[in-house]
Design a protein around this motif. Structure first.
Motif, PDB file in Angstrom:
ATOM      1  N   SER A  22      41.566  35.634  46.335  1.00  0.00           N
ATOM      2  CA  SER A  22      41.061  36.257  45.063  1.00  0.00           C
ATOM      3  C   SER A  22      40.907  35.277  43.808  1.00  0.00           C
ATOM      4  O   SER A  22      40.083  35.487  42.949  1.00  0.00           O
ATOM      5  CB  SER A  22      42.114  37.421  44.436  1.00  0.00           C
ATOM      6  OG  SER A  22      43.376  36.739  44.248  1.00  0.00           O
ATOM      7  N   HIS A  23      41.330  33.945  44.063  1.00  0.00           N
ATOM      8  CA  HIS A  23      41.154  32.903  43.018  1.00  0.00           C
ATOM      9  C   HIS A  23      39.672  32.574  43.137  1.00  0.00           C
ATOM     10  O   HIS A  23      39.304  32.210  42.121  1.00  0.00           O
ATOM     11  CB  HIS A  23      42.286  31.679  43.288  1.00  0.00           C
ATOM     12  CG  HIS A  23      43.556  32.093  42.879  1.00  0.00           C
ATOM     13  ND1 HIS A  23      44.548  30.947  42.908  1.00  0.00           N
ATOM     14  CD2 HIS A  23      43.820  33.147  42.100  1.00  0.00           C
ATOM     15  CE1 HIS A  23      45.479  31.386  42.348  1.00  0.00           C
ATOM     16  NE2 HIS A  23      45.412  32.789  41.816  1.00  0.00           N
ATOM     17  N   THR A  51      37.228  34.607  44.892  1.00  0.00           N
ATOM     18  CA  THR A  51      36.241  35.610  44.788  1.00  0.00           C
ATOM     19  C   THR A  51      36.277  36.351  43.489  1.00  0.00           C
ATOM     20  O   THR A  51      35.167  37.050  43.092  1.00  0.00           O
ATOM     21  CB  THR A  51      36.565  36.636  46.108  1.00  0.00           C
ATOM     22  OG1 THR A  51      37.950  37.041  45.843  1.00  0.00           O
ATOM     23  CG2 THR A  51      36.277  36.073  47.311  1.00  0.00           C
ATOM     24  N   ILE A  52      37.412  36.279  42.820  1.00  0.00           N
ATOM     25  CA  ILE A  52      37.409  37.185  41.630  1.00  0.00           C
ATOM     26  C   ILE A  52      37.813  36.297  40.303  1.00  0.00           C
ATOM     27  O   ILE A  52      37.009  36.516  39.253  1.00  0.00           O
ATOM     28  CB  ILE A  52      38.401  38.289  41.637  1.00  0.00           C
ATOM     29  CG1 ILE A  52      38.066  39.352  42.546  1.00  0.00           C
ATOM     30  CG2 ILE A  52      38.936  38.909  40.364  1.00  0.00           C
ATOM     31  CD1 ILE A  52      39.138  40.378  43.037  1.00  0.00           C
ATOM     32  N   THR A  60      41.331  36.124  54.751  1.00  0.00           N
ATOM     33  CA  THR A  60      41.517  37.119  54.023  1.00  0.00           C
ATOM     34  C   THR A  60      42.510  37.096  52.914  1.00  0.00           C
ATOM     35  O   THR A  60      42.404  37.870  51.879  1.00  0.00           O
ATOM     36  CB  THR A  60      41.626  38.664  54.715  1.00  0.00           C
ATOM     37  OG1 THR A  60      42.935  38.648  55.184  1.00  0.00           O
ATOM     38  CG2 THR A  60      40.516  38.762  55.885  1.00  0.00           C
ATOM     39  N   GLY A  71      48.110  36.173  42.734  1.00  0.00           N
ATOM     40  CA  GLY A  71      46.632  36.670  43.182  1.00  0.00           C
ATOM     41  C   GLY A  71      46.282  37.906  42.066  1.00  0.00           C
ATOM     42  O   GLY A  71      46.974  38.557  41.535  1.00  0.00           O
ATOM     43  N   VAL A  72      44.606  38.258  42.118  1.00  0.00           N
ATOM     44  CA  VAL A  72      44.098  38.807  41.239  1.00  0.00           C
ATOM     45  C   VAL A  72      43.247  39.600  42.194  1.00  0.00           C
ATOM     46  O   VAL A  72      42.051  39.461  42.038  1.00  0.00           O
ATOM     47  CB  VAL A  72      43.517  38.136  39.945  1.00  0.00           C
ATOM     48  CG1 VAL A  72      42.904  39.241  39.337  1.00  0.00           C
ATOM     49  CG2 VAL A  72      44.525  37.400  39.206  1.00  0.00           C
ATOM     50  N   PRO A  73      43.725  40.627  42.878  1.00  0.00           N
ATOM     51  CA  PRO A  73      45.081  40.755  43.290  1.00  0.00           C
ATOM     52  C   PRO A  73      45.651  40.095  44.309  1.00  0.00           C
ATOM     53  O   PRO A  73      45.437  39.405  44.841  1.00  0.00           O
ATOM     54  CB  PRO A  73      44.916  42.497  43.632  1.00  0.00           C
ATOM     55  CG  PRO A  73      43.503  42.191  44.790  1.00  0.00           C
ATOM     56  CD  PRO A  73      42.823  41.433  43.789  1.00  0.00           C
ATOM     57  N   ASP A  74      47.042  40.268  44.288  1.00  0.00           N
ATOM     58  CA  ASP A  74      47.918  39.429  45.181  1.00  0.00           C
ATOM     59  C   ASP A  74      48.276  40.292  46.360  1.00  0.00           C
ATOM     60  O   ASP A  74      49.203  41.135  46.260  1.00  0.00           O
ATOM     61  CB  ASP A  74      49.283  38.723  44.523  1.00  0.00           C
ATOM     62  CG  ASP A  74      49.649  37.643  45.430  1.00  0.00           C
ATOM     63  OD1 ASP A  74      49.992  37.827  46.572  1.00  0.00           O
ATOM     64  OD2 ASP A  74      49.767  36.634  44.862  1.00  0.00           O
ATOM     65  N   ASN A  80      51.453  40.758  41.637  1.00  0.00           N
ATOM     66  CA  ASN A  80      50.373  41.158  41.893  1.00  0.00           C
ATOM     67  C   ASN A  80      49.645  41.362  40.192  1.00  0.00           C
ATOM     68  O   ASN A  80      50.400  41.812  39.327  1.00  0.00           O
ATOM     69  CB  ASN A  80      50.160  42.385  42.228  1.00  0.00           C
ATOM     70  CG  ASN A  80      48.949  42.984  42.501  1.00  0.00           C
ATOM     71  OD1 ASN A  80      47.805  42.366  42.814  1.00  0.00           O
ATOM     72  ND2 ASN A  80      48.778  44.199  42.183  1.00  0.00           N
ATOM     73  N   PRO A 131      42.897  43.282  38.842  1.00  0.00           N
ATOM     74  CA  PRO A 131      41.726  42.332  38.234  1.00  0.00           C
ATOM     75  C   PRO A 131      41.340  42.985  36.918  1.00  0.00           C
ATOM     76  O   PRO A 131      40.986  42.129  35.863  1.00  0.00           O
ATOM     77  CB  PRO A 131      40.413  42.761  39.296  1.00  0.00           C
ATOM     78  CG  PRO A 131      41.377  43.017  40.693  1.00  0.00           C
ATOM     79  CD  PRO A 131      42.739  43.408  40.238  1.00  0.00           C
TER      80      PRO A 131
END
Length: 242
Positions: A21-22, A24-25, A52, A183-186, A193, A196
């Motif tokens: 997520s680092h 992608t988000i 993933t 993570g965002v999300p983890d 967590n 986002p």
């Protein structure tokens, strides 16, 4: 040890463990708001190969190309307080070598996995000529009192919004707020967590209230690290974990 006055509302955003997520988000959001950030990367075992869950090195390379700092979190998220110097050097050199192979600048900053640290690990970082190292502690960073290898931070999760919002108000009078964000999300570590929408809310607040949001390497614009290391004695009596 202060090169230039530290402005009020100075915040450092740091991101640990290289979750997918680092890329992608988080990175797109930071770009949207024009904020800097430091990504402390590792190959988190045992599930690093699951794309993933974690970024691959090409994605980490893209973060560098976007202008973000890539920094060292050891090869395997190791507790460095339990490592020999040879093991410590191997853990850091692995990340340095991966960066070199992809044209990413050699990492100069470090974050302690699991906030594990001791005086020996600080000595090892000094020999490796690292600049800053981030710990925890849930308190503000005072660069005239806190050793550059013991920078405190708050860690975000989905339950502590009030604490983080209160922390932002402490970025004044020469003190700096540093955040640790996973993570965002983890997905794999839900206890750290950050949703986002919660993360975006923090960025929106910082933007609307005219905060300056930087990477850890940009602290060198304000702090003479060599002087700070010479004059400030590491204080292990302060809280250093979250």
């Amino acid at each position: 040890m202060i090169k230039q006055p530290i402005p009020d509302k100075l915040v450092v955003l740091t991101f640990d463990d290289a979750p997918a997520s680092h890329y992608t988000i988080v990175a797109p959001m930071l770009m949207e708001y024009g904020f800097g950030g430091t990504f402390f990367v590792c190959e988190f075992q045992p599930n690093y190969s699951d794309s993933t869950l974690y970024m691959n090195w090409r994605q980490i390379q893209e973060l560098d190309k976007m202008g973000f700092e890539i920094a060292n979190h050891t090869h395997t998220h190791s507790n460095v307080s339990k490592l020999s110097q040879a093991e410590f050097n191997h853990q850091l050199t692995y990340i340095e070598s991966k960066c070199d192979s992809l044209g990413i600048p050699k990492p100069t900053n470090f974050a302690y996995p699991g906030y594990g640290l001791n005086a020996q690990s600080l000595a090892f970082l000094g020999e490796k000529e690292y600049v800053f190292a981030r710990a925890g502690g849930s308190r503000v960073y005072d660069p005239v009192k806190d050793h550059p290898f013991l920078i405190p931070s708050w860690a975000t999760d989905e339950t502590n919004k009030a604490e983080i919002m209160k922390a932002f108000n402490q970025a004044e009078d020469g003190k700096i707020v540093v955040l640790t964000i996973h993570g965002v999300p983890d997905i794999e570590h839900p206890w750290v967590n950050t949703l986002p929408e919660l993360f975006k809310g923090y960025l929106q607040y910082l933007k609307e209230n005219d905060f300056t949001v930087i990477s850890m390497r940009e602290l060198e614009d304000f702090i003479d690290v060599n002087v700070a290391k010479r004059l400030i004695k590491p204080d292990f009596s302060k809280k250093l974990s979250n």
